[in-house]
Enzyme design. Structure first.
Site, short mmCIF file in Angstrom:
data_model
loop_
_atom_site.label_atom_id
_atom_site.label_comp_id
_atom_site.label_asym_id
_atom_site.label_seq_id
_atom_site.Cartn_x
_atom_site.Cartn_y
_atom_site.Cartn_z
N GLY A 286 0.80 -1.21 0.00
CA GLY A 286 0.00 0.00 0.00
C GLY A 286 0.84 1.26 0.00
CG HIS B 61 -2.35 15.45 52.34
ND1 HIS B 61 -1.41 15.91 51.44
CD2 HIS B 61 -2.60 16.48 53.18
CE1 HIS B 61 -1.09 17.15 51.74
NE2 HIS B 61 -1.80 17.53 52.78
CE LYS C 146 23.04 -7.21 16.45
NZ LYS C 146 22.92 -8.68 16.41
#
Length: 510
Positions: A33, A273, A135
């Site tokens: 595509g 808290h 790599k």
């Protein structure tokens, strides 16, 4: 740079990139595509089959998995043996790889997707090319993110090559990307296979934003969210107004949201808290907020308030009177927004509360490890509720007991919650012993403790909490039960005329 291989699922920006590369005399190899899109845009391409000498087969499952491709990616240009082997087999190096992967995430997000659809959208060739190029980043530039196209083009235009530093960063991004991609696949298949706690636990999150700092200014922090997370989450909230959320804001907001999800009647929750400082139910949200504020008008200052319905002008008028960090609701009326946005720093968040809250994995990091458990989504209807004393609760006591049980689940252990007229009046959190938490809640309630209900997150190991409750005039208790000394607590409750309900379910929250 002489040759580029382009194969993308996301075509955004790919034509301008290819045309820019072509202008620099770079040969473009492409597949399927992508090659059609480029050719239709006037870009001259070399088909992948022209490079491999082999047609795309198996409905495109095999097209790039070929030595002519991977040797061109993995060959080290500084290695004479590698270059000799390329020459021997008539293989040309590939210098740039632009690849993004089949839309696996988008596929499994679709509720109408089939298992077969998901499997077909597991990319094989794409990750293999990306990993091979990454790599060999010293010789190959690899791009997985369309946001990096401009960076690569800029460096090519300026110096004819991409810098070693950029190549290294792009390679690192590739391995993050493929690791995340594989983690989504692993998670999906693990769930499909019905495995709850596999031998390897792989998760992935996407960065939502960098934070100014963590719990304290000397701690660096960032906010990540699940790639396919629940809509009813602070990670998917929409901020309408106010300063950027901080690390502590996010934690507190999540605590408030988890509590407000417990209610179907008009309710409001105030959090400070990570603990609730006021929770109430009313006929309207305005009434619920009035009661929430009255529960602890001191602690709510600088806190977070959450609602389970639209914030109206009447509610906003009252919210505007005090300093609040955040207000959370499914929506705000325009009149409410006009009022609240006059306060520059208040954060206004909308978040959906619709739909069933599924039980998800809760992750807690420890130094060098990770604890994984199901979220505590169990409520009153899931409990094995039974009255263990001689006296049954009155209708009003039942309503207060239910509220106490819903709230205590969200309070840090050891936790005690006092409720009266479906409003919290005292909350004792995080103490080292239960009777200590009870004392804090009773002190906070004052005279209102008379004829109130007490909820405990865990059982009473001895009767001292019942004694303390009796001295304060508390008339009803709800707790899990399960202590070997339960009968002592039951007997003492009977002597004091206190009705006591066991649920068979504890709600520790450390």
């Amino acid at each position: 740079m002489k040759r580029a291989l382009i194969s993308v699922s996301d075509k955004e920006g790919i034509v301008p990139l290819a045309k820019s590369l072509e202008k620099q005399g770079i040969e473009i190899i492409s597949t399927g595509g992508t090659s059609r899109v480029l050719e239709e845009s006037g870009v001259q391409i070399t088909g992948i089959s022209d490079v491999t000498g082999f047609p795309e087969i198996l409905d495109g499952r095999v097209k790039t998995l070929h030595p002519n491709i991977h040797s061109g990616l993995l060959a080290r240009r500084s290695d004479d043996a590698h270059t000799a082997q390329l020459k021997e087999h008539s293989i040309e190096p590939i210098d740039l790889v632009v690849v993004n992967l089949y839309p696996f995430k988008k596929t499994i997000e679709n509720p109408d997707k089939s298992f077969e659809d998901a499997i077909e959208n597991i990319d094989i060739g794409g990750p293999t090319m990306l990993r091979a190029a990454a790599k060999n980043f010293e010789d190959v530039t690899v791009v997985v993110d369309p946001d990096d196209y401009e960076l690569v083009l800029t460096e090519l235009n300026d110096g004819g090559a991409v810098s070693a530093e950029t190549n290294k960063k792009l390679a690192a991004k590739v391995f993050r990307h493929t690791a995340s991609y594989d983690a989504l696949i692993a998670d999906y298949l693990t769930r499909e296979a019905g495995e709850k706690h596999p031998e390897m636990y792989t998760v992935t999150y996407e960065k939502k934003q960098d934070l100014r700092y963590g719990e304290n200014p000397h701690q660096e922090a960032a906010f990540y969210r699940e790639p396919i997370g629940p809509l009813s989450s602070i990670a998917n909230a929409f901020q309408l107004h106010g300063k950027e959320l901080s690390y502590n804001n996010i934690n507190d907001a999540e605590a408030a949201l988890s509590m407000i999800r417990e209610f179907t009647h008009p309710a409001s929750v105030a959090v400070k808290h990570m603990n609730p400082c006021g929770v109430a139910i009313g006929e309207t949200l305005e009434e619920a907020y009035d009661k929430t504020y009255a529960a602890d008008p001191v602690s709510i200052f600088g806190g977070i308030v959450a609602f389970n319905g639209e914030v109206t002008e009447a509610v906003a008028e009252k919210l505007k009177e005090i300093f609040l960090e955040i207000v959370i609701a499914p929506s705000f009326s325009q009149e409410a927004l006009d009022l609240l946005t006059q306060k520059k720093n208040i954060r206004l968040l909308t978040v959906t509360l619709e739909g069933v809250v599924e039980t998800r994995s809760q992750l807690t990091s420890i130094h060098g490890g990770l604890l994984v458990q199901d979220e505590d989504t169990k409520g009153f209807l899931d409990a094995d509720v039974r009255v263990v004393t001689e006296r049954e609760p009155t209708e009003a006591e039942w309503e207060d007991l239910k509220l106490a049980w819903k709230v205590v689940k969200h309070v840090k252990s050891n936790a005690i919650v006092l409720t009266k007229n479906v409003q919290t009046i005292g909350i004792g959190a995080g103490q080292m012993n239960r009777v200590g938490s009870a004392g804090i809640a009773i002190d906070q309630a004052g005279e209102e403790a008379l004829h109130s209900a007490l909820g405990s997150d865990a059982f009473f190991p001895m009767q001292d909490t019942v004694e303390t409750a009796g001295e304060a005039g508390i008339s009803a208790i709800i707790q899990p039960g399960g202590s070997i000394r339960d009968q002592e607590s039951i007997d003492r409750a009977n002597e004091l005329g206190i009705t006591m309900v066991f649920t068979g379910m504890r709600h520790f929250r450390h």
